[in-house]
Design an enzyme around this catalytic site. Structure first.
Site, PDB file in Angstrom:
ATOM      1  N   SER A   1       0.829  -1.209   0.000  1.00  0.00           N
ATOM      2  CA  SER A   1       0.000   0.000   0.000  1.00  0.00           C
ATOM      3  C   SER A   1       0.867   1.265   0.000  1.00  0.00           C
ATOM      4  CB  SER A   1      -0.884   0.007   1.244  1.00  0.00           C
ATOM      5  OG  SER A   1      -1.473   1.273   1.387  1.00  0.00           O
TER       6      SER A   1
ATOM      7  N   SER B   1      -0.378   4.017   1.217  1.00  0.00           N
ATOM      8  CA  SER B   1      -0.907   4.860   2.294  1.00  0.00           C
ATOM      9  C   SER B   1       0.148   5.191   3.352  1.00  0.00           C
ATOM     10  CB  SER B   1      -2.125   4.199   2.944  1.00  0.00           C
ATOM     11  OG  SER B   1      -3.179   4.167   2.021  1.00  0.00           O
TER      12      SER B   1
ATOM     13  N   LYS C   1     -14.193  -2.968   4.495  1.00  0.00           N
ATOM     14  CA  LYS C   1     -14.949  -1.712   4.504  1.00  0.00           C
ATOM     15  C   LYS C   1     -16.369  -1.874   5.067  1.00  0.00           C
ATOM     16  CE  LYS C   1     -12.267   0.705   1.026  1.00  0.00           C
ATOM     17  NZ  LYS C   1     -12.205   1.400  -0.252  1.00  0.00           N
TER      18      LYS C   1
ATOM     19  N   ASN D   1     -14.311   3.641   5.128  1.00  0.00           N
ATOM     20  CA  ASN D   1     -12.874   3.463   4.894  1.00  0.00           C
ATOM     21  C   ASN D   1     -12.041   4.194   5.936  1.00  0.00           C
ATOM     22  OD1 ASN D   1     -13.119   6.133   4.111  1.00  0.00           O
ATOM     23  ND2 ASN D   1     -11.647   5.931   2.442  1.00  0.00           N
TER      24      ASN D   1
ATOM     25  N   GLY E   1     -18.349  -1.899 -12.930  1.00  0.00           N
ATOM     26  CA  GLY E   1     -18.031  -2.629 -11.703  1.00  0.00           C
ATOM     27  C   GLY E   1     -19.138  -2.463 -10.688  1.00  0.00           C
TER      28      GLY E   1
ATOM     29  N   GLY F   1     -18.362  -3.573  -7.229  1.00  0.00           N
ATOM     30  CA  GLY F   1     -17.698  -3.906  -5.960  1.00  0.00           C
ATOM     31  C   GLY F   1     -17.700  -2.723  -5.010  1.00  0.00           C
TER      32      GLY F   1
HETATM   33  P1  NAP Z   1     -13.934  -5.177  -5.582  1.00  0.00           P
HETATM   34  O1  NAP Z   1     -14.843  -4.946  -4.440  1.00  0.00           O
HETATM   35  O2  NAP Z   1     -13.201  -6.461  -5.688  1.00  0.00           O
HETATM   36  O3  NAP Z   1     -14.792  -4.965  -6.939  1.00  0.00           O
HETATM   37  C1  NAP Z   1     -14.207  -5.079  -8.202  1.00  0.00           C
HETATM   38  C2  NAP Z   1     -15.286  -5.006  -9.281  1.00  0.00           C
HETATM   39  O4  NAP Z   1     -14.608  -5.098 -10.533  1.00  0.00           O
HETATM   40  C3  NAP Z   1     -16.286  -6.144  -9.239  1.00  0.00           C
HETATM   41  O5  NAP Z   1     -17.487  -5.723  -9.788  1.00  0.00           O
HETATM   42  C4  NAP Z   1     -15.613  -7.170 -10.140  1.00  0.00           C
HETATM   43  O6  NAP Z   1     -16.488  -8.083 -10.717  1.00  0.00           O
HETATM   44  C5  NAP Z   1     -15.068  -6.274 -11.218  1.00  0.00           C
HETATM   45  N1  NAP Z   1     -13.977  -6.898 -11.947  1.00  0.00           N
HETATM   46  C6  NAP Z   1     -12.862  -7.463 -11.434  1.00  0.00           C
HETATM   47  N2  NAP Z   1     -12.077  -7.910 -12.435  1.00  0.00           N
HETATM   48  C7  NAP Z   1     -12.728  -7.640 -13.588  1.00  0.00           C
HETATM   49  C8  NAP Z   1     -12.437  -7.881 -14.964  1.00  0.00           C
HETATM   50  N3  NAP Z   1     -11.307  -8.475 -15.335  1.00  0.00           N
HETATM   51  N4  NAP Z   1     -13.342  -7.485 -15.885  1.00  0.00           N
HETATM   52  C9  NAP Z   1     -14.481  -6.878 -15.519  1.00  0.00           C
HETATM   53  N5  NAP Z   1     -14.828  -6.637 -14.250  1.00  0.00           N
HETATM   54  C10 NAP Z   1     -13.949  -7.005 -13.286  1.00  0.00           C
HETATM   55  O7  NAP Z   1     -12.808  -4.050  -5.636  1.00  0.00           O
HETATM   56  P2  NAP Z   1     -12.965  -2.499  -5.207  1.00  0.00           P
HETATM   57  O8  NAP Z   1     -12.639  -2.324  -3.772  1.00  0.00           O
HETATM   58  O9  NAP Z   1     -14.245  -1.978  -5.704  1.00  0.00           O
HETATM   59  O10 NAP Z   1     -11.734  -1.876  -6.020  1.00  0.00           O
HETATM   60  C11 NAP Z   1     -11.747  -1.865  -7.432  1.00  0.00           C
HETATM   61  C12 NAP Z   1     -10.634  -0.975  -7.929  1.00  0.00           C
HETATM   62  O11 NAP Z   1     -10.895   0.360  -7.559  1.00  0.00           O
HETATM   63  C13 NAP Z   1      -9.283  -1.272  -7.298  1.00  0.00           C
HETATM   64  O12 NAP Z   1      -8.623  -2.263  -8.015  1.00  0.00           O
HETATM   65  C14 NAP Z   1      -8.583   0.056  -7.332  1.00  0.00           C
HETATM   66  O13 NAP Z   1      -7.811   0.145  -8.506  1.00  0.00           O
HETATM   67  C15 NAP Z   1      -9.694   1.051  -7.392  1.00  0.00           C
HETATM   68  N6  NAP Z   1      -9.765   1.869  -6.160  1.00  0.00           N
HETATM   69  C16 NAP Z   1      -9.267   3.110  -6.225  1.00  0.00           C
HETATM   70  C17 NAP Z   1      -9.344   3.928  -5.116  1.00  0.00           C
HETATM   71  C18 NAP Z   1      -8.779   5.310  -5.210  1.00  0.00           C
HETATM   72  O14 NAP Z   1      -8.757   6.012  -4.198  1.00  0.00           O
HETATM   73  N7  NAP Z   1      -8.347   5.743  -6.378  1.00  0.00           N
HETATM   74  C19 NAP Z   1      -9.925   3.493  -3.931  1.00  0.00           C
HETATM   75  C20 NAP Z   1     -10.435   2.192  -3.887  1.00  0.00           C
HETATM   76  C21 NAP Z   1     -10.342   1.387  -5.013  1.00  0.00           C
HETATM   77  P3  NAP Z   1     -16.810  -9.516 -10.055  1.00  0.00           P
HETATM   78  O15 NAP Z   1     -17.867  -9.259  -9.027  1.00  0.00           O
HETATM   79  O16 NAP Z   1     -17.259 -10.328 -11.199  1.00  0.00           O
HETATM   80  O17 NAP Z   1     -15.510 -10.021  -9.465  1.00  0.00           O
END
Ligand code: NAP
Length: 539
Positions: free
Chosen positions: A244, A246, A295, A316, A370, A372
């Protein structure tokens, strides 16, 4: 009784470990370590391929040294017999080259105290935190030692609780920590809880002990020399947490804000958030950032939640309250809206008249990719702002569930390119993230000039989606912008001071660059320009 207020026993708060197979390399690292601020060095003589010659090393002596000759069962490399090891150890003690010696608890009584050479009596366990650790420590307390050292492998959060309890209640100067990823924070927390010093590897690549930070980690990330009993502790709950950004970001900003605090990564497996919160409460820890997979659990754990947590069911940030409970916040939510509003304000200032008016958030049509954790915050925040949202996610049921929760539209993942009109695309999937940087969640033909593309992925910042969006004259908001904003708001909650966004963005970009000296440069700048007075001797 705590030993936190005892006068300094060791010459420095960091014992820098040098472990090389050749005298020549030890000499080179001794010089370089001192140049980089080392004031106390442990020489791991068991690493030497040939017999140790103390007189070859002493010309390079610039600070006090610890002689250590560790056998294999304690994580060392001593190849000879135990009798030979003790003989060499005694030779080192009388050689005049070492101010300190490390003796394992089972052999310490066989080696008499000599002159002014200080004794570290140590116990190592490379496989576990044994059930009788407290009993082992009780026996060690009766031995002739200036400092007692416990280094055991943590397999879970409870192992960390036990070592922290020993460190906190130590009746004699003690350095007690857990090895491994779970144990990482205990290595640093010792300085708050009364340890006379902690350990750092000079050379990260040597892999001397699991989880051992390097001297550079302390120069670039963890401000350990300024840690004392009053230092406030903050941290990150997540799994994984080792990579991380952070800690780098928060520790640098805490220094800039002149707050005596340290921010540490706490690896906590899924389902163990309540246990971890109780364990680290004993330090205590004043607040946490919370990431995957905790979270939702963080929202449940808190006694008080702000409106965004109540709306999304995810938090968070956890802030310890005077009554002992937690207040939960969702700074992802505010970061998403802040990023978007700032971007639209900037466009309103700079956009040419012929490009038409800049839309209001509430007039925009958004495609959220997405379903998630992060998409959840995105969908809730955009819906609250009045945006027309459509969700597309790989797992259709998940998308349907989120859409029903927030009251927006949903399409099948395969149909995402048919969503029209679309003013803004927000990528809430990890598609495009390192190491799969040649992937994008949408085909570039979907991206039209004037569209806003918001990619939450920040490793790297210039994802393929961001590159293609720029090439097709879209407006871009990057994951770095969002990451920095959610961290800035957390820092405000932790310290009461809102840090400036631009230096944080710069810092994160430097941290993510492979050129690590950029961070060292930043550390030096902080020391010279912004460090608090008690930091004056730092590095
Ligand atoms: P998460 O809860 O695991 O959700 C990921 C989502 O993306 C789910 O809907 C998942 O689908 C989908 N997904 C995963 N791989 C995929 C693929 N190859 N093709 C299409 N859809 C796919 O993760 P999250 O916590 O939401 O985080 C997601 C991303 O957000 C992180 O990887 C990070 O890069 C970004 N993020 C950025 C910040 C920031 O401050 N900039 C903060 C938090 C997160 P399924 O349900 O089918 O697995």
């Amino acid at each position: 009784m705590s030993v936190a207020s005892a006068p300094p026993l060791a010459p420095d708060k960091i014992a820098v470990v040098i472990a090389r197979t050749r005298h020549k390399m030890i000499l080179a690292e001794l010089q370089e370590a001192v140049k980089r601020g080392a004031g106390f060095i442990e020489l791991r003589l068991d690493y030497l391929a040939k017999a140790v010659e103390a007189k070859r090393l002493t010309p390079a002596k610039q600070c006090p040294w610890i002689a250590t000759l560790r056998r294999g069962s304690d994580g060392g490399r001593w190849p000879g017999s135990e009798a030979e090891r003790l003989t060499v150890m005694k030779q080192m003690i009388v050689s005049g080259a070492f101010e300190w010696v490390d003796l394992e608890t089972d052999v310490a009584d066989q080696v008499k105290r000599f002159g002014s050479v200080k004794r570290i009596v140590s116990y190592h366990n490379m496989t576990e935190t044994p059930a009788d650790l407290e009993g082992i420590y009780e026996k060690m307390l009766k031995q002739d030692a200036d400092v007692l050292k416990l280094a055991v492998l943590a397999k879970n959060v409870d192992d960390c609780r036990r070592i922290l309890a020993i460190q906190k209640n130590a009746p004699k100067p003690t350095v007690a920590f857990c090895m491994g990823e779970f144990g990482f924070p205990t290595r640093i927390l010792g300085l708050k809880l009364g340890a006379p010093f902690i350990y750092a590897a000079f050379n990260r690549e040597r892999g001397v002990a699991p989880g051992l930070p390097s001297l550079d980690d302390f120069r670039t990330t963890y401000p350990v020399r300024s840690i004392n009993a009053e230092t406030r502790v903050y941290g990150l709950f997540g799994d994984p947490v080792a990579h991380s950004y952070s800690p780098i970001l928060h520790n640098h900003m805490l220094r800039r804000l002149k707050v005596n605090a340290v921010y540490l990564p706490f690896r906590v497996p899924d389902g163990q958030l309540p246990t971890a919160a109780k364990v680290y409460d004993t330090v205590p820890v004043s607040g946490y950032s919370v990431t995957i997979p905790h979270k939702e659990a963080a929202a449940v754990l808190a006694q008080e939640v702000d409106a965004t947590v109540a709306q999304t069911g995810a938090a968070n940030t956890l802030l310890r309250q005077p009554n002992g409970g937690f207040h939960a916040y969702n700074t992802d939510y505010s970061a998403i809206l802040d990023s978007l509003h700032t971007h639209l304000e900037e466009r309103a200032r700079t956009q040419k008249a012929e490009d038409g008016p800049v839309p209001e958030v509430g007039q925009m049509f958004a495609l959220v990719l997405g379903a998630g954790g992060v998409s959840r915050s995105i969908a809730h925040a955009l819906m609250k702002a009045g945006t027309h949202v459509t969700i597309a996610a790989r797992t259709y049921d998940r998308a349907v569930k989120l859409a029903a929760e927030v009251g927006c539209k949903v399409v099948d993942w395969q149909a995402r390119h048919n969503v029209l009109p679309c003013d803004i695309v927000v990528n809430g999937t990890p598609v495009g993230m390192h190491p799969d940087t040649d992937e994008s969640p949408v085909h570039h033909s979907f991206l039209k000039p004037g569209m806003t593309v918001f990619d939450t992925v920040y490793t790297p910042e210039n994802t393929l989606l961001v590159q293609e969006a720029r090439a097709r004259e879209c407006h871009v908001i990057t994951g770095v912008d969002m990451f920095v904003r959610q961290a800035a708001r957390q820092l405000e909650l932790f310290t009461g001071q809102m840090p400036a966004i631009d230096p944080m963005r710069e810092l994160l970009r430097k941290a993510m660059s492979p050129v690590t000296y950029a961070l060292e440069e930043e550390a030096r700048k902080s020391d010279g320009e912004d460090a608090p007075d008690d930091d004056a001797d730092e590095d």
